[in-house]
Write a protein that holds these residues in place. Structure first.
Motif, short mmCIF file in Angstrom:
data_model
loop_
_atom_site.label_atom_id
_atom_site.label_comp_id
_atom_site.label_asym_id
_atom_site.label_seq_id
_atom_site.Cartn_x
_atom_site.Cartn_y
_atom_site.Cartn_z
N THR A 10 0.84 -1.20 0.00
CA THR A 10 0.00 0.00 0.00
C THR A 10 0.88 1.24 0.00
O THR A 10 1.87 1.33 0.73
CB THR A 10 -0.91 0.01 1.24
N LYS A 11 0.50 2.19 -0.85
CA LYS A 11 1.29 3.43 -0.94
C LYS A 11 1.26 4.18 0.39
O LYS A 11 0.25 4.21 1.09
CB LYS A 11 0.74 4.33 -2.06
N GLU A 12 2.38 4.80 0.70
CA GLU A 12 2.54 5.52 1.96
C GLU A 12 2.86 6.98 1.69
O GLU A 12 3.58 7.30 0.74
CB GLU A 12 3.66 4.89 2.79
N ALA A 13 2.30 7.85 2.51
CA ALA A 13 2.58 9.29 2.39
C ALA A 13 3.78 9.63 3.25
O ALA A 13 3.87 9.19 4.41
CB ALA A 13 1.37 10.10 2.83
N PRO A 14 4.73 10.39 2.72
CA PRO A 14 5.89 10.78 3.54
C PRO A 14 5.48 11.76 4.63
O PRO A 14 4.43 12.40 4.56
CB PRO A 14 6.83 11.43 2.51
N LYS A 15 6.34 11.88 5.61
CA LYS A 15 6.03 12.79 6.72
C LYS A 15 6.06 14.24 6.27
O LYS A 15 5.32 15.07 6.76
CB LYS A 15 7.04 12.57 7.85
N GLU A 16 6.92 14.55 5.31
CA GLU A 16 6.98 15.93 4.82
C GLU A 16 5.76 16.23 3.96
O GLU A 16 5.10 15.34 3.44
CB GLU A 16 8.26 16.15 3.99
N ASP A 17 5.45 17.54 3.82
CA ASP A 17 4.31 17.98 3.02
C ASP A 17 4.72 18.00 1.55
O ASP A 17 4.90 19.05 0.94
CB ASP A 17 3.84 19.37 3.48
N LEU A 18 4.87 16.81 0.98
CA LEU A 18 5.28 16.69 -0.41
C LEU A 18 4.16 16.01 -1.19
O LEU A 18 3.43 15.17 -0.66
CB LEU A 18 6.57 15.86 -0.51
N ASP A 19 4.06 16.39 -2.45
CA ASP A 19 3.02 15.82 -3.31
C ASP A 19 3.52 14.52 -3.92
O ASP A 19 3.57 14.35 -5.14
CB ASP A 19 2.64 16.83 -4.40
N VAL A 20 3.89 13.60 -3.06
CA VAL A 20 4.40 12.31 -3.51
C VAL A 20 3.84 11.22 -2.61
O VAL A 20 3.39 11.47 -1.49
CB VAL A 20 5.95 12.25 -3.51
N LEU A 21 3.87 10.01 -3.12
CA LEU A 21 3.55 8.82 -2.35
C LEU A 21 4.69 7.83 -2.52
O LEU A 21 5.30 7.74 -3.59
CB LEU A 21 2.24 8.19 -2.82
N ILE A 22 4.97 7.12 -1.47
CA ILE A 22 6.01 6.10 -1.51
C ILE A 22 5.36 4.76 -1.83
O ILE A 22 4.42 4.34 -1.15
CB ILE A 22 6.76 6.02 -0.17
N GLN A 23 5.86 4.12 -2.88
CA GLN A 23 5.38 2.78 -3.24
C GLN A 23 6.42 1.76 -2.78
O GLN A 23 7.43 1.54 -3.43
CB GLN A 23 5.19 2.68 -4.75
N PRO A 24 6.19 1.13 -1.61
CA PRO A 24 7.15 0.14 -1.13
C PRO A 24 7.13 -1.10 -2.03
O PRO A 24 6.08 -1.60 -2.43
CB PRO A 24 6.65 -0.19 0.28
N LEU A 25 8.31 -1.61 -2.32
CA LEU A 25 8.46 -2.81 -3.14
C LEU A 25 9.38 -3.79 -2.42
O LEU A 25 10.28 -3.40 -1.69
CB LEU A 25 9.06 -2.47 -4.51
N LEU A 26 9.13 -5.06 -2.63
CA LEU A 26 9.96 -6.09 -2.01
C LEU A 26 10.22 -7.19 -3.04
O LEU A 26 9.29 -7.68 -3.68
CB LEU A 26 9.26 -6.67 -0.78
N GLU A 27 11.50 -7.54 -3.18
CA GLU A 27 11.88 -8.58 -4.13
C GLU A 27 11.77 -9.96 -3.49
O GLU A 27 12.16 -10.15 -2.34
CB GLU A 27 13.31 -8.35 -4.61
N HIS A 28 11.25 -10.90 -4.27
CA HIS A 28 11.13 -12.27 -3.81
C HIS A 28 11.73 -13.21 -4.86
O HIS A 28 11.73 -12.91 -6.05
CB HIS A 28 9.66 -12.66 -3.61
N CYS A 29 12.21 -14.35 -4.38
CA CYS A 29 12.56 -15.45 -5.29
C CYS A 29 11.30 -16.28 -5.48
O CYS A 29 10.73 -16.80 -4.51
CB CYS A 29 13.66 -16.31 -4.69
N SER A 30 10.88 -16.42 -6.73
CA SER A 30 9.63 -17.13 -6.96
C SER A 30 9.68 -17.78 -8.34
O SER A 30 10.59 -17.54 -9.14
CB SER A 30 8.44 -16.18 -6.86
#
Length: 799
Positions: free
Chosen positions: A615-635
């Motif tokens: 789920t996208k996360e909003a940074p603590k600063e007042d910025l017009d951005v969202l953080i998209q967390p990604l995680l690599e898996h072996c699959s």
């Protein structure tokens, strides 16, 4: 004297003749005026309704008529007269008024409707009466359809003329994603359809398209919910106030948003009191700040005297005089007044151009009637070739009868609109953008067309990785020490009786399992994405081979003990002589099964990188951005299927190992003197594996927890296995000093050991023979009991 008197007499006669001539001219003027033939124009001016443009357009049209009728070089034999009604910008009302215009005298040579909805009705019906329709305030793109409206002209350009400008601005500011909200009327629907085609060609996406009829509340909420940033609004002025009241409530304004509106609203339209909204002027002013408008240039910016011999500024001064001091901002149609003024002049010039061609054909303008197609055709040709300078700019029409004009872009900065760029759209081939560079933004620059999403990979905590790696490294060192110890002391009888080759396999398997901890902790922070599949392979193979060697060798020991000492007596004797090669073959079979299954897996469905999105996360600063967390898996494509097979097979082995360890816990044998320690190690390994496997699958999205759980389970299993199997042996040899004694006494005790084993086997044989004798005696006693029932069974056995 006579001469003087004669001069005086001539003077009196001259004066009398002059007065008489003047009197004749005066008396003949009404006759001259009365001799002009009238041509009637039927006009519909909306004095109220959605667009009350007639409030300023009607005075402007009357100004033009007065000047035309006073000119001697334009229609000298004719006088134009305006018959007008209030259409209220309502098609229903316009239908009734159109009937009155067509079925009441006098005959109208031209019809002049105002707003688009009325023009659509009038223009579609007028062709049945061979009437030219000339509009001054219609912008609907649908009116450009020559098949549907064959006699329609307008000085107001089509609303689609704004769209090339909008597209150029989207491209200039780097926007590729826009949203739209429109009032559900034909003019705005067709305009939006044209815009959709143009932005598609430019590679721009309309991500959100909302519409409303009267209440825009739901549409505005949808824009907010779908993260609309660059919004094109198409609606009339009255609805614009409703929209921006909702915009204020939803906070859909500010540095993150840009609104594109139609530019023909009154300058302070958002400050006009409207009972339909419940927002204050301050609220509305805050909501509209920074919006951009696109509008057709309706007033010539240059000081040029055109056909009417008036400059645009002189026209405005005379119009203000006609309005009697009314506030232009509160007068409907003030911006379109130059278009109405030029519409009358275009009609007059076109009619004037038809006089000579008609005379050549034996016709005159006054001969016009609703069945005369020839006169209509001449008027059509004259309008189609019109070209003159008006107060609204250069007047010329395209093949669809629409005015071609320039587009002006403005931005509301503070409380004033500031002129920005001009886009030359005189022809479809031109796209010159004259940029003044006066745009002003609430933020640092033009906002983004959508919330900027920054992809950020989640990596394993390096402190955790280093800490676990230290323990794994120490475990590998311990495994090497145990392996070296076992190899060095393999000739000692106590070590030999523990099957040292199997213990060596266990130590090697433990080292491989611990080595798998390092690739488990390696991720995109340490290796390039292209090399990550290799790391995945190392994880799989090291864990698989390590488990097969370590657990397989222990399972083989416990399986052999259980097989020998839980069989029947006649079979047990056959298995007393342990053949080591059978143990090695068992381990080899288990190892081969793992290797074969891993090979099939890697060939049919190799491991690769998959990226999990969170789920996208909003940074603590007042910025017009969202953080998209990604995680690599072996699959792999069928990862769950393969894991199910592997976990099922390993799980059965673990359960069987626990069962065998439990069954053999009380057995003592010198051939495998450490089987109880092996059973304890199997307990620990099985419990940890059965807990770790499902938990790591559940925690796969939490890289730190998953790594910590899996790696610590491996480390604890290996430590426990090595300590349980090898530490007691090391301790025994140290405390009892058996290194030297075993090596020195090997030759001496070799024969005695053989004798002891032979004696043990002899005693066991004698024990079995005695048990048979006892059993035979009991059978005899049972027979005796049957012949002497007076004796109890207990007495017989005692005797």
């Amino acid at each position: 004297m006579a001469y003087t008197e004669r001069i005086r007499t001539l003077g009196r006669v001259w004066r009398s003749l002059t007065l008489l001539y003047a009197l004749l001219i005066f008396l003949s003027w009404p006759c001259a005026v009365a001799g002009k033939k009238k041509l009637y124009i039927g006009a519909l001016f909306p004095m109220s309704g959605g667009w009350p443009g007639g409030q300023a357009c009607l005075p402007a049209a009357q100004m033009a008529l007065d000047l035309v009728n006073n000119r001697t070089d334009i229609l000298p034999d004719y006088e134009l007269e305006l018959i007008h009604y209030d259409s209220m910008c309502d098609p229903g009302e316009a239908t009734k008024l159109l009937y009155d215009l067509l079925y009441t005298e006098p005959i109208k040579i031209v019809l002049m409707p105002g707003c688009s909805s009325v023009s659509t009705l009038v223009a579609e019906a007028a062709r049945m009466w061979n009437l030219i329709v000339f509009s001054y305030g219609s912008s609907s793109p649908a009116l450009s359809n020559r098949q549907r409206f064959p006699t329609f002209f307008r000085t107001h350009p089509s609303a689609t003329l704004h769209n090339p400008t909008r597209v150029r601005l989207f491209q200039k500011w780097g926007w590729t994603k826009i949203a739209t909200i429109q009032q559900t009327t034909e003019v705005f629907t067709s305009t939006l359809d044209d815009l959709e085609e143009r932005v598609k060609e430019a590679g721009i996406e309309i991500s959100v398209r909302q519409s409303f009829l009267t209440d825009p509340a739901v549409a505005v909420k949808n824009l907010k919910r779908q993260d609309a940033r660059i919004i094109v609004g198409l609606f009339y002025e009255t609805e614009a106030r409703k929209v921006f009241c909702e915009v204020f409530k939803e906070k859909l304004y500010g540095k993150k948003y840009v609104w594109f509106l139609i530019g023909w609203y009154a300058d302070n339209w958002f400050k006009i009191k409207d009972p339909a909204i419940n927002c204050t002027v301050e609220n509305m002013t805050e909501a509209v700040e920074g919006h951009v408008t696109t509008e057709i240039v309706m007033l010539n910016p240059e000081t040029v005297r055109g056909a009417s011999n008036l400059t645009s500024q002189e026209f405005l001064a005379q119009l203000m005089s006609r309005l009697g001091g009314k506030n232009p901002e509160e007068t409907g149609g003030f911006q379109e007044a130059p278009l109405a003024y030029d519409a009358v002049w275009a009609l007059a010039l076109a009619l004037n151009k038809t006089v000579a061609p008609l005379r050549a054909k034996g016709w005159t303008l006054e001969d016009f009637n609703y069945n005369n197609k020839e006169i209509t055709a001449e008027i059509y040709r004259a309008l189609n070739t019109s070209s003159f300078e008006g107060v609204s700019g250069h007047v010329v029409f395209d093949a669809q009868g629409s005015r071609m004009a320039w587009t002006l872009i403005e931005q509301l900065q503070g409380t004033n609109k500031t002129e920005k760029p001009i886009l030359d759209t005189m022809t479809s081939t031109k796209g010159n953008l004259s940029w003044y560079g006066n745009d002003k933004w609430i933020g640092l620059g033009p906002p983004a067309d959508q919330t900027k999403v920054i992809e950020e990979f989640r990596y394993l905590s390096q402190k955790l990785f280093v800490s676990v790696s230290v323990f794994a490294g120490l475990g590998i060192l311990l495994g090497i020490v145990c392996l070296s110890f076992n190899i060095y002391n393999s000739s000692i009888r106590y070590i030999q009786n523990s099957q040292p080759y199997l213990n060596n396999m266990t130590a090697v398997g433990c080292v491989l399992a611990l080595a798998a901890v390092f690739p488990l902790g390696i991720d995109g922070l340490h290796v390039h994405r292209s090399q990550f599949p290799v790391v995945c392979q190392f994880r799989l193979w090291l864990l698989g081979l390590g488990f097969s060697l370590a657990y397989g060798s222990m399972f083989t020991k416990i399986w052999w003990v259980h097989t020998v000492f839980t069989k029947k007596d006649e079979k047990k004797e056959k298995r007393k002589h342990l053949e080591p090669w059978k143990l090695y073959v068992t381990v080899a079979v288990l190892l081969a099964i793992d290797v074969l299954s891993l090979l099939i897996w890697q060939i049919m469905d190799p491991l690769h990188i998959t990226v999990e999105k969170f789920t996208k996360e909003a940074p603590k600063e007042d910025l017009d951005v969202l953080i998209q967390p990604l995680l690599e898996h072996c699959s792999s494509e069928k990862m769950n299927t393969w894991l199910g097979v592997v976990y099922g097979y390993k799980g059965l082995l673990l359960l069987l190992g626990i069962f065998l360890a439990y069954e053999t816990k009380s057995i003592s044998t010198e051939k495998i003197n450490d089987h109880r320690a092996v059973g304890m190690a199997i307990y620990n390994v099985a419990v940890l594996c059965m807990i770790t496997a499902p938990v790591t699958m559940i925690l796969s999205s939490q890289q730190d927890a998953s790594f910590a759980f899996a790696s610590l389970a491996i480390i604890f299993s290996v430590y426990i296995t090595l300590v349980v199997l090898f530490v007691p042996k090391i301790r025994r040899l140290i405390t009892r000093g058996e290194w030297q004694s075993e090596q020195q006494d090997t030759l001496k005790t070799g024969s005695s050991n053989n004798n002891d084993e032979e004696k043990s086997r002899q005693l066991e044989r004698e024990n079995r023979e005695l048990q048979k004798i006892i059993q035979e005696a009991r059978n005899e006693l049972l027979k005796l009991y049957r012949t002497r029932p007076c004796l109890g069974p207990s007495e017989l056995f005692i005797n």
